[in-house]
Scaffold this motif. Structure first.
Motif, PDB file in Angstrom:
ATOM      1  N   LYS A   2      75.124  31.848 -49.648  1.00 24.54           N
ATOM      2  CA  LYS A   2      75.841  32.551 -50.702  1.00 24.54           C
ATOM      3  C   LYS A   2      75.752  34.066 -50.495  1.00 24.54           C
ATOM      4  O   LYS A   2      74.853  34.571 -49.813  1.00 24.54           O
ATOM      5  N   LYS A  33      75.614  31.234 -35.505  1.00 23.45           N
ATOM      6  CA  LYS A  33      76.013  31.878 -36.748  1.00 23.45           C
ATOM      7  C   LYS A  33      75.287  31.220 -37.918  1.00 23.45           C
ATOM      8  O   LYS A  33      75.077  30.009 -37.912  1.00 23.45           O
ATOM      9  N   ASN A  35      74.979  29.605 -41.530  1.00 24.42           N
ATOM     10  CA  ASN A  35      75.894  28.693 -42.207  1.00 24.42           C
ATOM     11  C   ASN A  35      76.433  29.356 -43.477  1.00 24.42           C
ATOM     12  O   ASN A  35      75.765  29.382 -44.503  1.00 24.42           O
ATOM     13  N   ARG A  36      77.616  29.904 -43.369  1.00 22.13           N
ATOM     14  CA  ARG A  36      78.229  30.567 -44.532  1.00 22.13           C
ATOM     15  C   ARG A  36      79.718  30.273 -44.563  1.00 22.13           C
ATOM     16  O   ARG A  36      80.349  30.074 -43.529  1.00 22.13           O
ATOM     17  N   ASN A  37      80.265  30.259 -45.765  1.00 22.01           N
ATOM     18  CA  ASN A  37      81.697  30.108 -45.969  1.00 22.01           C
ATOM     19  C   ASN A  37      82.223  31.454 -46.455  1.00 22.01           C
ATOM     20  O   ASN A  37      81.951  31.864 -47.586  1.00 22.01           O
ATOM     21  N   LEU A  38      82.955  32.150 -45.594  1.00 20.83           N
ATOM     22  CA  LEU A  38      83.387  33.503 -45.917  1.00 20.83           C
ATOM     23  C   LEU A  38      84.314  33.543 -47.127  1.00 20.83           C
ATOM     24  O   LEU A  38      84.254  34.470 -47.941  1.00 20.83           O
ATOM     25  N   LEU A  39      85.158  32.535 -47.275  1.00 19.00           N
ATOM     26  CA  LEU A  39      86.047  32.508 -48.437  1.00 19.00           C
ATOM     27  C   LEU A  39      85.260  32.285 -49.725  1.00 19.00           C
ATOM     28  O   LEU A  39      85.590  32.844 -50.773  1.00 19.00           O
ATOM     29  N   ASP A  40      84.200  31.487 -49.644  1.00 23.45           N
ATOM     30  CA  ASP A  40      83.330  31.336 -50.810  1.00 23.45           C
ATOM     31  C   ASP A  40      82.679  32.666 -51.149  1.00 23.45           C
ATOM     32  O   ASP A  40      82.502  33.003 -52.336  1.00 23.45           O
ATOM     33  N   GLN A  41      82.291  33.423 -50.104  1.00 24.90           N
ATOM     34  CA  GLN A  41      81.669  34.726 -50.344  1.00 24.90           C
ATOM     35  C   GLN A  41      82.670  35.717 -50.938  1.00 24.90           C
ATOM     36  O   GLN A  41      82.289  36.588 -51.708  1.00 24.90           O
ATOM     37  N   ASP A  44      82.458  34.828 -54.416  1.00 22.56           N
ATOM     38  CA  ASP A  44      81.160  35.245 -54.963  1.00 22.56           C
ATOM     39  C   ASP A  44      81.145  36.729 -55.308  1.00 22.56           C
ATOM     40  O   ASP A  44      80.450  37.154 -56.244  1.00 22.56           O
ATOM     41  N   GLY A  72      77.800  38.478 -43.490  1.00 26.16           N
ATOM     42  CA  GLY A  72      79.007  38.001 -44.136  1.00 26.16           C
ATOM     43  C   GLY A  72      79.597  38.996 -45.121  1.00 26.16           C
ATOM     44  O   GLY A  72      79.231  40.174 -45.157  1.00 26.16           O
TER      45      GLY A  72
END
Length: 210
Positions: A2, A33, A35-41, A44, A72
């Motif tokens: 997150k 990398k 584990n992140r979801n850039l669109l979720d960020q 956020d 991110g």
């Protein structure tokens, strides 16, 4: 992973912030990398941002701070200018980033084979670039070796990289000298100001700390 919140940002010490960057660069070197979801960020951070680091780097297309430190959306303030030096506007940006927005570390990031450094080594004069080059000239003058003037130019990459490192160190000192706000924050332990050199051939960042 997150995006950082006000609470997570507050919990990060300057030493932790620097370690996050070191770990990110290790991942980058190993083609890994987090584990992140850039669109979720993106979602956020729609109501606010809480970065943990401020990175001053060159405009060089190979040296994207978010990539080389595997960070991110909302993680770092990225300031870019050819030759990674400071002026009043950049210092003001850093003061905002640290004093008002809460970042814990400032990294002055140079890189090997820097075009702006090469220009300064060759004393290039061309339009507005002339003034930019003069900001780097003190680092050229302060680099003692080689003493042979014929070797003090952009063709000597060892000299270019030595000037790049000197430029990073002078920039750090200029931050402390020209920004009482940042110097006080560093003295109080609220932030750390460090240097780094990115190797364009390996992706590795070597850090210079106190």
């Amino acid at each position: 992973m997150k995006a950082h919140t006000k609470e997570t940002q507050h919990s990060i010490s300057p030493a932790m912030a620097l370690e996050f960057l070191k770990e990110g660069n290790e991942r980058f070197q190993n083609n890994l990398k987090a584990n992140r979801n850039l669109l979720d960020q993106v979602s956020d951070t729609k109501d606010g941002q809480f970065p943990f680091a401020t990175i001053l780097s060159c405009i060089d297309s190979r040296v994207s701070a978010e990539l080389v430190f595997d960070q991110g959306v909302g993680d770092v303030f990225s300031i870019r200018i050819a030759g990674n030096f400071v002026n009043e506007d950049i210092l003001g940006s850093m003061e905002f980033a640290c004093k008002l927005a809460g970042t814990k570390v400032i990294v002055v990031l140079g890189h090997t084979s820097c075009g702006a450094i090469k220009g300064a080594c060759d004393h290039v004069e061309m339009g507005n670039l002339t003034h930019l080059i003069t900001q780097i000239t003190p680092a050229v003058d302060a680099t003692d070796e080689p003493s042979d003037e014929a070797l003090r130019n952009s063709k000597n990459l060892k000299f270019v990289d030595a000037v790049a490192k000197e430029n990073v160190m002078q920039t750090i000192e200029n931050i402390r000298k020209k920004s009482p706000i940042l110097k006080e924050m560093e003295n109080e332990g609220a932030i750390e100001i460090v240097g780094g050199m990115y190797d364009i051939s390996s992706g590795k960042v070597d850090f210079y700390t106190k």
